[in-house]
Structures are given as structure tokens and as C-alpha cells.
Design an enzyme around this catalytic site. Structure first.
Site, PDB file in Angstrom:
ATOM      1  N   GLY A  46      -3.679  -6.818  51.510  1.00 39.33           N
ATOM      2  CA  GLY A  46      -2.240  -6.642  51.649  1.00 39.33           C
ATOM      3  C   GLY A  46      -1.754  -5.502  50.764  1.00 39.33           C
ATOM      4  O   GLY A  46      -1.473  -4.388  51.203  1.00 39.33           O
ATOM      5  N   ARG A  47      -1.702  -5.803  49.463  1.00 38.76           N
ATOM      6  CA  ARG A  47      -1.106  -4.867  48.503  1.00 38.76           C
ATOM      7  C   ARG A  47      -1.723  -3.471  48.584  1.00 38.76           C
ATOM      8  O   ARG A  47      -1.005  -2.470  48.597  1.00 38.76           O
ATOM      9  CB  ARG A  47      -1.315  -5.423  47.087  1.00 38.76           C
ATOM     10  CG  ARG A  47      -0.567  -4.681  45.994  1.00 38.76           C
ATOM     11  CD  ARG A  47      -0.857  -5.308  44.627  1.00 38.76           C
ATOM     12  NE  ARG A  47      -0.594  -6.721  44.600  1.00 38.76           N
ATOM     13  CZ  ARG A  47       0.576  -7.273  44.274  1.00 38.76           C
ATOM     14  NH1 ARG A  47       1.582  -6.514  43.911  1.00 38.76           N
ATOM     15  NH2 ARG A  47       0.722  -8.580  44.276  1.00 38.76           N
ATOM     16  N   CYS A  52      23.584 -10.506  36.541  1.00 43.21           N
ATOM     17  CA  CYS A  52      24.068 -11.051  35.271  1.00 43.21           C
ATOM     18  C   CYS A  52      22.969 -11.863  34.608  1.00 43.21           C
ATOM     19  O   CYS A  52      23.144 -13.052  34.336  1.00 43.21           O
ATOM     20  CB  CYS A  52      25.269 -11.951  35.524  1.00 43.21           C
ATOM     21  SG  CYS A  52      26.457 -11.224  36.622  1.00 43.21           S
ATOM     22  N   GLU A  91      -9.101  -8.850  54.229  1.00 36.49           N
ATOM     23  CA  GLU A  91      -7.692  -9.007  54.623  1.00 36.49           C
ATOM     24  C   GLU A  91      -6.841  -8.553  53.444  1.00 36.49           C
ATOM     25  O   GLU A  91      -6.363  -9.356  52.654  1.00 36.49           O
ATOM     26  CB  GLU A  91      -7.382 -10.447  55.071  1.00 36.49           C
ATOM     27  CG  GLU A  91      -7.854 -11.525  54.125  1.00 36.49           C
ATOM     28  CD  GLU A  91      -7.628 -12.925  54.651  1.00 36.49           C
ATOM     29  OE1 GLU A  91      -7.823 -13.162  55.856  1.00 36.49           O
ATOM     30  OE2 GLU A  91      -7.255 -13.794  53.829  1.00 36.49           O
ATOM     31  N   TYR A 110       4.856  -6.655  48.485  1.00 35.84           N
ATOM     32  CA  TYR A 110       5.395  -7.715  47.626  1.00 35.84           C
ATOM     33  C   TYR A 110       6.583  -7.190  46.827  1.00 35.84           C
ATOM     34  O   TYR A 110       6.644  -7.343  45.602  1.00 35.84           O
ATOM     35  CB  TYR A 110       4.316  -8.256  46.680  1.00 35.84           C
ATOM     36  CG  TYR A 110       3.071  -8.734  47.397  1.00 35.84           C
ATOM     37  CD1 TYR A 110       3.066  -9.943  48.082  1.00 35.84           C
ATOM     38  CD2 TYR A 110       1.909  -7.966  47.412  1.00 35.84           C
ATOM     39  CE1 TYR A 110       1.932 -10.383  48.757  1.00 35.84           C
ATOM     40  CE2 TYR A 110       0.776  -8.385  48.081  1.00 35.84           C
ATOM     41  CZ  TYR A 110       0.793  -9.596  48.745  1.00 35.84           C
ATOM     42  OH  TYR A 110      -0.326 -10.018  49.416  1.00 35.84           O
TER      43      TYR A 110
HETATM   44  C1  LIG Z   1      -5.589 -15.915  51.585  1.00 33.58           C
HETATM   45  C2  LIG Z   1      -5.064 -14.577  51.212  1.00 33.58           C
HETATM   46  N1  LIG Z   1      -5.569 -13.498  51.813  1.00 33.58           N
HETATM   47  C3  LIG Z   1      -5.119 -12.259  51.535  1.00 33.58           C
HETATM   48  C4  LIG Z   1      -4.107 -12.063  50.610  1.00 33.58           C
HETATM   49  C5  LIG Z   1      -3.655 -10.660  50.326  1.00 33.58           C
HETATM   50  O1  LIG Z   1      -3.928 -10.374  49.006  1.00 33.58           O
HETATM   51  P1  LIG Z   1      -3.656  -8.906  48.436  1.00 33.58           P
HETATM   52  O2  LIG Z   1      -2.298  -8.519  48.838  1.00 33.58           O
HETATM   53  O3  LIG Z   1      -3.831  -9.080  46.960  1.00 33.58           O
HETATM   54  O4  LIG Z   1      -4.699  -8.003  49.027  1.00 33.58           O
HETATM   55  C6  LIG Z   1      -3.549 -13.170  49.954  1.00 33.58           C
HETATM   56  C7  LIG Z   1      -2.486 -13.000  48.964  1.00 33.58           C
HETATM   57  O5  LIG Z   1      -1.993 -13.903  48.362  1.00 33.58           O
HETATM   58  C8  LIG Z   1      -4.036 -14.467  50.258  1.00 33.58           C
HETATM   59  O6  LIG Z   1      -3.540 -15.552  49.666  1.00 33.58           O
END
Ligand SMILES: Cc1ncc(COP(=O)(O)O)c(C=O)c1O
Length: 411
Positions: free
Chosen positions: A274-275, A350, A272, A379
Site C-alpha cells: 500500500g504505502r 483546538c 500487496e 494513509y
Molecule cells: C493484511 C495487510 N496487507 C497489506 C497491507 C498494506 O501494508 P502497507 O501499506 O504497509 O504496504 C496492510 C496494512 O495494514 C495489511 O494489514
């Protein structure tokens, strides 16, 4: 995965030509996002799945661009669940994250999420009670925190040491005994997410090996019939050295070997991420408002700031950017500029913390030029404190490929 800013730069100049107001915008290259996600999915070994952790960037066009490519979405709140369901109703969803309320658990049960990632025995008890009340069975993964002495060192760890995340591995016998007595909750497997910002492919493979070996031991020890190991997200973006990114091809080859050697029988491996999925499609664009010297240091002040783009402050790095020169200058006096110097790029807030890049060498930069920050698709806007000082929000532009192969803005 390297961003190609050609289309985005052209769009930035088009935006610039539309107004005399200093420019500030997020631009997303959805064609790049789709290609990148496709490449990730197709290079994973058989038996692996890629879910997208929508917390990284949950904008509807981003989700729609990914919906047909990734295997599903990971959500971490009732808000994300409702959002994802309304924009991509057919995409499989898993629900994780700490501190789920009863209302969120009920919404997840009602929405028929594929799986819930449970963080504690207390949460499991509430879930079983709510599922029983709704007359439904729910599938769960247990999120486990493993004590690991040699957890790879990254700037963000969520486990391997005491944290609020997951079930302590030592409580597993107790939790499994409880699950045996509560058939309305079906254990499908285990979930791990011990760190983020991993840049080293070999270190990540070693971590995954620990997960797989541990699950194989539990499977034998407790005679578990499980079919899934979620190895979380955590693959990082190298903001400091953008030319040296995580070696994905090496990782996927190593993963195939690892799975052949160590994957517990019949278990799918789910990511899973994200980044690593969405960072490279996004750009933050600022126009330079002022250039000045202050007590020996040169400052470039640009439209916007960390209230829009908190990533560099949150991670403590100088964010990479490129300069898009703008030729027009309509004032009756000389245009301030800096040449062959190191500058700090700051925003309009500021606070001395509103710094996006510091001591960065520039060949030439003038007031009115555009700064295009790369790797701003994850993010970034979503973790920023948008209304501090009530400056206008940046424009949000999503570029996709038309049938004629041109980049056009979409909603
Ligand atoms: C449980 C869990 N899964 C997946 C992610 C996604 O992580 P990343 O964006 O580092 O791949 C996070 C990010 O905080 C997370 O807490």
C-alpha cells in the site's frame, strides 16, 4: 520513487491564483504514480506479482491510474470491494482483513474475488457454509501468524507475537484437517503480513526467507498442493530522512536470488503493498495563516491540519515539506515572517496535538506562503478525522499527463 514536485508546485500556484481564500488541498501526481508502479512491477523477478492494498488510498483516480499496471487490488472490507468493483470492474481482487461479516463474505463470493485471505477457523467455517449455500467453490489463503523471536523491529507489527491477526501457526494441523473435509473451500496457499514501515531491504529479505522456508516445510510435511504465497505489504516510507528510502533495486535483486534458492516449488509470490506504492504521488498543501512566538517557541499556523492529514501524528514524525513562496500581500501592514529559525508547523484545530512538523529549520517563511508536504499519498486523507471542527475539506486535485505531455487536472 523520489517525488518530483515540479508539476504539483505549478498546479499549487495556479490554484492560489484562482481565489483569495487561504489554500488547502491534496494534489496527486498520477503520472508519477503510474511510472513508479510500472517500475516496481517490471523490476520484480519472474514469478512475482504486485497487488495494491487499496486501504492506503482508494480514491477512484488513483485506482484507475494503477488498474492496468498492477496485477490486482487487495481489499479489506465490503465497502472497499464494492468501491473497487464499481470503479475498476475488470481488475482482479483479493479480499483480506479481520472480522469479515457474513454479508461481506457473501459479497466476495458473489463478486468472484480471486481469493479470500482467511483469518481464523471460525471465519473458514462460516465461509464454507456460505459457499455451500451458494453452490460455489472458493479459493483461500490462510493468513498465518508465526512466532518469530527476531522479527525486524519497526513501528508497526501485526504478528510475530500475540495479535488479532491470522491463524496461530500451531493450529495449522487442525485447520488443514478441517479443510480436507470441506472441498468447497480450496487452499491455494499462505498469507503473511507481520509488519509495516519496513525501511531495511536486507531485513525484509530475511523475513521473506523465513516465510518461504516455512511454507516449503509445510508443503512437504502436509503434502500440500498450493500455488501461492502472499508476503503482504509493509515496505515503509522514510518520512524522517526522505533522501534515504527503502533500497528497492537491492531488494528486487536479492529477491531473485532468494526465490531461486528457497521458493517452494510452483508457488507464485504475491505482494500487496500500500504505502510504498501510493505515498510518493501525494502532496498536502497548506497556506500559512499566522506566525507567532509563544513562550519562546515559534509557531506557524496553517490552513488545514491533522484532521486532513493525520500521518505525522499517527506515526510520530515531523513530516517533510517544502516552502512555495507567494509574493502577493494585500494588507496595509507589514507581513509577519520568520527567518533562519526553528518552527513548529500546526493546523487550525483546538488541540495541541494538531502538529505536522516540529522544531524544523526554515530559512524564511512568511504568512501567505504555501507549505507543500511530500509523501502524502498513503494513509493520509483516508485515515484522518475529516469533520472534527467542521472546517472545509481540502480540495482534491489529480494531475495526469495530457497527450501533449502537459500536467492537467483530471477527475
Ligand atoms: C493484511 C495487510 N496487507 C497489506 C497491507 C498494506 O501494508 P502497507 O501499506 O504497509 O504496504 C496492510 C496494512 O495494514 C495489511 O494489514
Amino acid at each position: 520513487m523520489k517525488p518530483d514536485p515540479t508539476a504539483v508546485s505549478a498546479a499549487a500556484y495556479r490554484l492560489r491564483a484562482q481565489s483569495d481564500e487561504p489554500l488547502c488541498a491534496y494534489l496527486y501526481d498520477l503520472a508519477h504514480l503510474r511510472d513508479h508502479a510500472r517500475r516496481l512491477v517490471s523490476s520484480l523477478p519472474d514469478g512475482c506479482e504486485l497487488f495494491y492494498a487499496v486501504k492506503a488510498n482508494s480514491d477512484a483516480p488513483v485506482l484507475r491510474a494503477l488498474a492496468d499496471t498492477v496485477h490486482g487490488f487487495e481489499v479489506a472490507s465490503g465497502g472497499e470491494l464494492a468501491w473497487v468493483r464499481s470503479h475498476c470492474p475488470g481488475t482482479p481482487v483479493v479480499f483480506g482483513g479481520p472480522g469479515k461479516t457474513d454479508a461481506e463474505l457473501e459479497a466476495a463470493i458473489a463478486a468472484g474475488v480471486e481469493c479470500l485471505h482467511v483469518e481464523s477457523l471460525g471465519e473458514l467455517r462460516r465461509l464454507a457454509w456460505l459457499a455451500g449455500g451458494a453452490g460455489k467453490k472458493v479459493a483461500v489463503l490462510l493468513r498465518i501468524n508465526l512466532a518469530l523471536a527476531d522479527l525486524p523491529q519497526t513501528s508497526l507489527t501485526m504478528g510475530g507475537r500475540p495479535t488479532p491477526f491470522g491463524v496461530d501457526a500451531q493450529q495449522l494441523p487442525q485447520v488443514l484437517a478441517w479443510l480436507n473435509r470441506h472441498p468447497q473451500v480450496v487452499l491455494r496457499g499462505f498469507h503473511f503480513h507481520l509488519l509495516s514501515h519496513q525501511l531495511d531491504a536486507d531485513a525484509h529479505l530475511r523475513l521473506l526467507q523465513v516465510y518461504l522456508q516455512q511454507v516449503a516445510i509445510w508443503q512437504r510435511q502436509y503434502r500440500l498442493e498450493i500455488d501461492q504465497i502472499n508476503v503482504g505489504g509493509g515496505i515503509g516510507i522514510n518520512y524522517r530522512e526522505p533522501d534515504r528510502q527503502f533500497a528497492w533495486e537491492r531488494f528486487s535483486r536479492g529477491l531473485a536470488t532468494l526465490m531461486a534458492d528457497a521458493a517452494p516449488g510452483r508457488c507464485r509470490i504475491r505482494f500487496e503493498l500500500g504505502r510504498y506504492v501510493s505515498a510518493s504521488c501525494g502532496y498536502y498543501l497548506m497556506q500559512v495563516l499566522d506566525i507567532k512566538r509563544n513562550l519562546g517557541r515559534r509557531f506557524v499556523i496553517a490552513r488545514g491540519g491533522t484532521h486532513h492529514f493525520r500521518t505525522p501524528y499517527a506515526q510520530g514524525h515531523s513530516h517533510p515539506f517544502r516552502i512555495l513562496p507567494v509574493e502577493s500581500w494585500h494588507y496595509p501592514f507589514a507581513r509577519p515572517e520568520v527567518e533562519r529559525s526553528r518552527v513548529d508547523v500546526v493546523g487550525q484545530l483546538c488541540t495541541p496535538k494538531d502538529v505536522l512538523a516540529s522544531a524544523v529549520y526554515v530559512e524564511r517563511l512568511r504568512v501567505g506562503d504555501l507549505l507543500l508536504f511530500t509523501y502524502a499519498g498513503a494513509y493520509a486523507w483516508h485515515i484522518s478525522h475529516h469533520d472534527f471542527l467542521r472546517h472545509p475539506h481540502p480540495r482534491q486535485i489529480y494531475l495526469s499527463l495530457s497527450q501533449e505531455g502537459r500536467h492537467v487536472a483530471v477527475q
